[in-house]
Design an enzyme around this catalytic site. Structure first.
Site, PDB file in Angstrom:
ATOM      1  N   SER A 111      32.038  46.179  35.779  1.00  0.00           N
ATOM      2  CA  SER A 111      31.077  45.126  36.093  1.00  0.00           C
ATOM      3  C   SER A 111      29.742  45.720  36.545  1.00  0.00           C
ATOM      4  CB  SER A 111      31.671  44.175  37.133  1.00  0.00           C
ATOM      5  OG  SER A 111      30.924  42.998  37.230  1.00  0.00           O
ATOM      6  N   MET A 112      29.316  45.454  37.782  1.00  0.00           N
ATOM      7  CA  MET A 112      28.025  46.002  38.208  1.00  0.00           C
ATOM      8  C   MET A 112      28.079  47.521  38.314  1.00  0.00           C
ATOM      9  SD  MET A 112      27.226  45.258  42.283  1.00  0.00           S
ATOM     10  CE  MET A 112      25.709  46.212  42.206  1.00  0.00           C
ATOM     11  N   HIS A 161      37.095  38.403  33.054  1.00  0.00           N
ATOM     12  CA  HIS A 161      36.298  39.502  33.586  1.00  0.00           C
ATOM     13  C   HIS A 161      37.162  40.608  34.173  1.00  0.00           C
ATOM     14  CE1 HIS A 161      32.655  41.360  34.984  1.00  0.00           C
ATOM     15  NE2 HIS A 161      32.992  41.263  36.258  1.00  0.00           N
ATOM     16  N   TRP A 169      31.304  44.085  41.816  1.00  0.00           N
ATOM     17  CA  TRP A 169      30.880  43.131  42.846  1.00  0.00           C
ATOM     18  C   TRP A 169      31.881  41.988  42.883  1.00  0.00           C
ATOM     19  CZ3 TRP A 169      29.431  37.921  42.769  1.00  0.00           C
ATOM     20  CH2 TRP A 169      28.610  37.468  43.800  1.00  0.00           C
ATOM     21  N   ASP A 173      35.267  36.505  28.905  1.00  0.00           N
ATOM     22  CA  ASP A 173      34.648  36.836  30.188  1.00  0.00           C
ATOM     23  C   ASP A 173      33.575  35.794  30.502  1.00  0.00           C
ATOM     24  OD1 ASP A 173      33.274  37.931  32.351  1.00  0.00           O
ATOM     25  OD2 ASP A 173      33.455  39.990  31.612  1.00  0.00           O
TER      26      ASP A 173
END
Length: 291
Positions: A96-97, A254, A29, A225
């Site tokens: 990530s997501m 991140h 995302w 992160d």
């Protein structure tokens, strides 16, 4: 460009490079499959079939009016696998997501066809700070994000990508052009999808899904992160999943796909080179229900 049509009629754009064992890459995302391009090239050059797709509402996929929850996201993944013919000895890589799709797929779809999984800067197992998840992110932080997006969507992401890419006081880890690309890619996403997806990754508890990781799993996470804190996510997965191995990228933010592209590609290739052929055959009853 090719599209897969999901079970609810949403068209999901996907792309591929190379031939060989399939590696499906799931973006984070609020970006698109294109964030994986440098990694896809390295995978293809190393004898793998790299496949990436745009999540519903993002990139060139349909801006669907519904379906921004992880049950639907995992169903979309299953439909992409079916459409591309990547149904055996598959490695799933989620950033990530995108790690959430993998976790829910391993549970909801019994991990069918998957032989290895990789979680990169992933939101799994639980982002939200609660009494039993003290290392998580406070609800107030997510509320501030939502308020910022609703107030001025375009302005919000200018600041968001500073933490995402780990901008420093004296030096930045990526070029301004990389951040400009991320901002422009986000502007092509559905604002509704962006808001709904943020709510999904912020509040979905994947801890019940962890028991379904029954294949070799690599976890990669930056120690700095600021977007998805490592203590509540990468380290928690490594502690809870017997098949998981954690590689910490010291001092990295991140977006390691951009700040440590070569290292990430090399770590992926080393892990993939350990071999698949541990493919999970989903429980027949669950498989028939989810097909």
């Amino acid at each position: 460009m090719p599209h897969a049509t999901t079970r609810d009629g949403t068209k999901i754009r996907w792309k591929e490079l190379g031939e060989g064992r399939p590696v499906i890459l799931i973006h984070g995302w609020p970006l698109s499959a294109d964030s994986w391009d440098p990694i896809m090239i390295k995978l293809a050059d190393s004898g793998y079939r790299a496949i990436a797709y745009d999540r519903r509402g993002f990139g060139h996929s349909d801006h669907a009016a519904k379906g921004y929850d992880y049950d639907t996201f995992s169903d979309d993944l299953a439909d992409v696998m079916k459409e591309t013919g990547a149904t055996n000895d598959v490695a799933l890589v989620g950033f990530s997501m995108g790690g959430g799709e993998i976790a829910r797929y391993m549970n909801r779809h019994g991990g069918k066809g998957v032989s290895q999984t990789v979680l990169v800067s992933s939101v799994v197992p639980y982002m939200l700070k609660t009494d039993d998840n003290p290392a998580g992110v406070p609800q107030s932080t997510f509320d501030e994000m939502t308020d910022g997006m609703k107030k001025d969507f375009r302005h919000f992401f200018t600041g968001f990508f500073e933490d995402f890419y780990g901008d420093g006081i004296l030096t930045d880890k990526v070029s301004q052009e990389e951040k400009d690309w991320a901002w422009m890619t986000t502007m092509h996403a559905s604002q509704y999808a962006t808001l709904q997806s943020a709510g999904a990754f912020a509040t979905t508890d994947f801890r019940p899904d962890l028991a379904h990781f029954k294949v070799p799993t690599l976890v990669i996470h930056g120690t700095k992160d600021a977007t998805v804190p490592i203590d509540a996510t990468g380290r928690a997965v490594a502690d809870a999943v017997p098949s998981a191995r954690l590689i910490e990228y010291d001092g990295e933010p991140h977006a390691v796909f951009a700040t440590q592209t070569d290292r990430l590609a090399n770590d992926l290739l080393a892990f993939l080179g350990e071999g698949g052929n541990h493919t999970v055959k989903a429980d027949s009853e669950k498989s028939s229900q989810m097909a």
